[in-house]
Scaffold this active site. Structure first.
Site, PDB file in Angstrom:
ATOM      1  N   TYR A  17       0.845  -1.198   0.000  1.00  6.01           N
ATOM      2  CA  TYR A  17       0.000   0.000   0.000  1.00  6.01           C
ATOM      3  C   TYR A  17       0.879   1.247   0.000  1.00  6.01           C
ATOM      4  O   TYR A  17       0.610   2.219  -0.685  1.00  6.01           O
ATOM      5  CB  TYR A  17      -0.924   0.005   1.225  1.00  6.01           C
ATOM      6  CG  TYR A  17      -1.958   1.108   1.162  1.00  6.01           C
ATOM      7  CD1 TYR A  17      -3.184   0.880   0.535  1.00  6.01           C
ATOM      8  CD2 TYR A  17      -1.707   2.367   1.703  1.00  6.01           C
ATOM      9  CE1 TYR A  17      -4.131   1.884   0.450  1.00  6.01           C
ATOM     10  CE2 TYR A  17      -2.645   3.374   1.613  1.00  6.01           C
ATOM     11  CZ  TYR A  17      -3.855   3.130   0.990  1.00  6.01           C
ATOM     12  OH  TYR A  17      -4.781   4.140   0.902  1.00  6.01           O
TER      13      TYR A  17
ATOM     14  N   ASP B  54       0.880  20.052 -20.380  1.00  2.00           N
ATOM     15  CA  ASP B  54       0.203  18.759 -20.527  1.00  2.00           C
ATOM     16  C   ASP B  54       1.089  17.904 -21.425  1.00  2.00           C
ATOM     17  O   ASP B  54       1.201  18.163 -22.629  1.00  2.00           O
ATOM     18  CB  ASP B  54      -1.191  18.962 -21.142  1.00  2.00           C
ATOM     19  CG  ASP B  54      -1.960  17.652 -21.314  1.00  2.00           C
ATOM     20  OD1 ASP B  54      -1.307  16.588 -21.428  1.00  2.00           O
ATOM     21  OD2 ASP B  54      -3.202  17.690 -21.353  1.00  2.00           O
TER      22      ASP B  54
ATOM     23  N   PHE C  14      -8.330  20.459 -24.174  1.00  2.00           N
ATOM     24  CA  PHE C  14      -8.687  19.057 -24.328  1.00  2.00           C
ATOM     25  C   PHE C  14      -9.999  18.880 -23.562  1.00  2.00           C
ATOM     26  O   PHE C  14     -10.248  19.595 -22.593  1.00  2.00           O
ATOM     27  CB  PHE C  14      -7.577  18.134 -23.794  1.00  2.00           C
ATOM     28  CG  PHE C  14      -7.890  16.694 -24.047  1.00  2.00           C
ATOM     29  CD1 PHE C  14      -7.842  16.179 -25.334  1.00  2.00           C
ATOM     30  CD2 PHE C  14      -8.284  15.850 -23.020  1.00  2.00           C
ATOM     31  CE1 PHE C  14      -8.179  14.857 -25.586  1.00  2.00           C
ATOM     32  CE2 PHE C  14      -8.617  14.524 -23.274  1.00  2.00           C
ATOM     33  CZ  PHE C  14      -8.563  14.024 -24.548  1.00  2.00           C
ATOM     34  N   THR C  15     -10.836  17.921 -23.994  1.00  2.00           N
ATOM     35  CA  THR C  15     -12.189  17.800 -23.418  1.00  2.00           C
ATOM     36  C   THR C  15     -12.187  17.754 -21.885  1.00  2.00           C
ATOM     37  O   THR C  15     -12.880  18.528 -21.226  1.00  2.00           O
ATOM     38  CB  THR C  15     -12.881  16.525 -23.945  1.00  2.00           C
ATOM     39  OG1 THR C  15     -11.991  15.418 -23.781  1.00  2.00           O
ATOM     40  CG2 THR C  15     -13.232  16.654 -25.421  1.00  2.00           C
TER      41      THR C  15
ATOM     42  N   ARG D 220     -14.497  14.170 -33.870  1.00  2.00           N
ATOM     43  CA  ARG D 220     -13.956  15.306 -33.117  1.00  2.00           C
ATOM     44  C   ARG D 220     -14.509  16.555 -33.797  1.00  2.00           C
ATOM     45  O   ARG D 220     -13.870  17.173 -34.625  1.00  2.00           O
ATOM     46  CB  ARG D 220     -12.420  15.298 -33.131  1.00  2.00           C
ATOM     47  CG  ARG D 220     -11.803  14.161 -32.359  1.00  2.00           C
ATOM     48  CD  ARG D 220     -11.638  14.382 -30.853  1.00  2.00           C
ATOM     49  NE  ARG D 220     -12.784  14.115 -30.024  1.00  2.00           N
ATOM     50  CZ  ARG D 220     -12.709  13.780 -28.740  1.00  2.00           C
ATOM     51  NH1 ARG D 220     -11.534  13.614 -28.146  1.00  2.00           N
ATOM     52  NH2 ARG D 220     -13.782  13.614 -28.022  1.00  2.00           N
TER      53      ARG D 220
ATOM     54  N   LYS E 212      -1.379   7.507 -22.811  1.00  3.31           N
ATOM     55  CA  LYS E 212      -0.830   7.928 -24.109  1.00  3.31           C
ATOM     56  C   LYS E 212       0.685   7.740 -24.139  1.00  3.31           C
ATOM     57  O   LYS E 212       1.222   7.149 -25.053  1.00  3.31           O
ATOM     58  CB  LYS E 212      -1.115   9.408 -24.398  1.00  3.31           C
ATOM     59  CG  LYS E 212      -2.452   9.930 -23.923  1.00  3.31           C
ATOM     60  CD  LYS E 212      -3.599   9.528 -24.837  1.00  3.31           C
ATOM     61  CE  LYS E 212      -4.953   9.808 -24.216  1.00  3.31           C
ATOM     62  NZ  LYS E 212      -5.256  11.194 -23.977  1.00  3.31           N
TER      63      LYS E 212
ATOM     64  N   PHE F 100     -20.607  13.341 -26.002  1.00  6.17           N
ATOM     65  CA  PHE F 100     -20.070  12.478 -27.056  1.00  6.17           C
ATOM     66  C   PHE F 100     -19.774  11.063 -26.574  1.00  6.17           C
ATOM     67  O   PHE F 100     -19.754  10.132 -27.356  1.00  6.17           O
ATOM     68  CB  PHE F 100     -18.801  13.095 -27.670  1.00  6.17           C
ATOM     69  CG  PHE F 100     -17.670  13.288 -26.694  1.00  6.17           C
ATOM     70  CD1 PHE F 100     -17.555  14.454 -25.960  1.00  6.17           C
ATOM     71  CD2 PHE F 100     -16.714  12.296 -26.517  1.00  6.17           C
ATOM     72  CE1 PHE F 100     -16.512  14.629 -25.062  1.00  6.17           C
ATOM     73  CE2 PHE F 100     -15.661  12.466 -25.623  1.00  6.17           C
ATOM     74  CZ  PHE F 100     -15.567  13.631 -24.889  1.00  6.17           C
TER      75      PHE F 100
END
Ligand SMILES: *Cc1c(COP(=O)(O)O)cnc(C)c1O
Length: 487
Positions: free
Chosen positions: A85, A228, A137-138, A394, A271, A460
């Protein structure tokens, strides 16, 4: 010396072809179902490719998120995972990897990229703040707005052009940045956000020169930069390829220079390194301490952050592999190939080729479908029906409605065909190009879509639509006529 980047060979017919610098040792069987079943699947999925079942899909080009191929070393590393943990050795291996890749000392693990956005937004954004950025970005936008912030996209004039030869369409427009700071004041700008390989405008990179200029403006006003880094490997690769000053630099040197200009670097590991997870990295103890307490509250203890130890191990190895240009050049080389071939047959596609996928201009492809009838969503459904290839809308479906209930029309309507790293072969890539060619010749058969069930947040993902006419049946009939019994 062996190749240091994806080799491009000149084939017999003169075509330029990228060569895979890996071999395939574990494979997954795919199914190519008849067109009738694909149409049935699209109908059952409410004409939303997010709602398809992979059993019905031939080539899954929905996203690069969590779908990149893992390396043998990543899979092997999972066997040495240390279940604990707190204080797991797996965590410390990942921390070392992140320090090496980003050059940042403090690390906060989170379960995926949007969780990092939650922690950063909750910590730094107050009601009434504005956050300038190259593009949203969304999930970024949603988290910032939840915390009372407003995003300001200050891309350059080239940013949204479908056809361009500008090498860095992800740049921030520094003139607009200065205006924004004058207008709102540095006190209402918690940070400037740079997104590497700007996802929603076609995986387009920003240049080091642009980041340097933004850093200097930010310094004059004491404003932070948050990077990001979800697609940072590819952005670094494009800097090496397209910014002459960096042609001999290593990917690691480029990453360190980029990250060195940001106070905070965060990423989605889905990613960057093919595993679930994410993280926030900084060199400032003060910033680290401000964010730290939210991690046990929302994610898990600070040595696992909602990830399993196996994922943490694979992420550590995947991060280091991001420094290898033969790894990060694979997807951009295949995308460049696809974009070049699509351009040859006249299909409108975003140029220059960027990261993560090939982006087809749905308004150019289907000029007869009004934007209110979601051309990018219609194109995604049509391509699936005739090929079993799943892409992602998109465009306006990924947008929202205004206070009067009208769609806020998206800046661009794109069908994104993702090329997850090292997943598809060249013949599969050629199959998609071939089917797109047929679809383009029969494009007048494709009609629009309308919502039948529309969620209020991030519609979406779960929204259901229907065709505005029986165009899907007509498209299928033409497919049968031209392709006979074949699939
Ligand atoms: C995917 C992505 C995110 C969100 O990451 P998740 O792991 O999907 O939560 C944030 N920013 C960018 C640029 C992304 O591509």
């Amino acid at each position: 010396m062996s190749a240091t980047t994806t080799p491009i060979i000149k084939f017999i017919n003169g075509e330029q072809i990228p060569i895979e610098l890996h071999k395939v040792r574990i494979v997954q069987k795919l199914h190519l179902k008849p067109v009738e079943e694909r149409l049935k699947a699209v109908r059952e999925g409410g004409f939303n490719t997010f709602l398809l079942n992979t059993n019905d899909i031939f080539l899954d080009m929905l996203t690069d998120s969590g779908t990149n191929a893992m390396s043998d070393n990543q899979v092997a590393s999972m066997l040495q995972a240390d279940d604990a943990y707190a204080g797991s050795q797996s965590y410390y291996r990942m921390e070392r990897a992140l320090r090496e890749v980003f050059g940042k000392h403090y690390v906060l693990p989170v379960h995926q990229g949007r969780a990092a956005e939650n922690v950063i937004s909750m910590t730094f954004i107050s009601e009434g703040d504005v956050i300038p950025m190259n593009y949203h970005f969304t999930t970024t936008k949603a988290h910032m707005e939840l915390n009372g912030g407003t995003i300001l996209e200050i891309y350059t004039d080239e940013g949204l052009k479908i056809k361009s030869d500008h090498p860095f369409k992800g740049n921030i427009d520094t003139r607009q940045l200065v205006e924004v700071i004058d207008k709102y004041g540095p006190g209402h700008i918690p940070f400037i956000r740079f997104e590497a390989s700007t996802n929603l405008i076609g995986g387009q990179p920003f240049s080091m020169a642009n980041m340097r200029e933004v850093r200097s403006i930010a310094d004059q006003h004491g404003i932070m930069i948050v990077l990001d880094a979800s697609l940072i490997g590819e952005n670094a690769y494009f800097i090496k390829k397209r910014e002459p000053e960096y042609k001999d630099a290593s990917i690691k040197e480029i990453l360190h220079e980029m990250c060195g200009m940001a106070e905070i670097v965060y990423f989605s590991s889905r990613k960057v390194s093919s595993t679930r997870g994410g993280g926030i990295c900084t060199n400032s103890e003060e910033l680290y301490l401000k964010m730290r307490d939210l991690v046990p509250l929302y994610e898990g203890f600070t040595t696992y952050g909602g990830m399993s130890v196996r994922e943490i191990e694979a992420m550590a190895v995947g991060m280091i592999e991001t420094l290898d240009e033969t790894v990060i050049s694979q997807s951009p080389s295949f995308i460049e190939y696809a974009v070049r071939e699509l351009e040859k047959i006249g299909i409108p596609v975003v140029t220059p080729a960027g990261a993560l996928g090939c982006h087809i201009d749905a308004m150019g492809f289907l000029p007869h479908v009004p934007q209110e009838e979601y051309p990018a969503g219609a194109l995604a459904a049509a391509l699936f029906i005739i090929s079993g290839c799943r892409g992602m809308e998109r465009g306006t479906i990924s947008s929202v409605r205004d206070e009067d209930g009208n769609d806020i029309l998206a800046d661009v309507e794109l069908l994104r065909l993702a090329f997850p790293r090292r997943v598809f072969t060249l013949s599969q890539t050629m199959f998609v190009i071939d089917r797109l060619h047929w679809l383009y010749q029969n494009r007048e058969l494709v009609g629009g879509l309308k919502f039948v069930d529309e969620p209020e947040v991030l519609r979406f993902f779960m929204g259901r639509l229907d065709a505005v006419s029986d165009w899907p049946e007509k498209l299928m009939a033409k497919f049968r006529l031209d392709f006979g019994e074949s699939l």
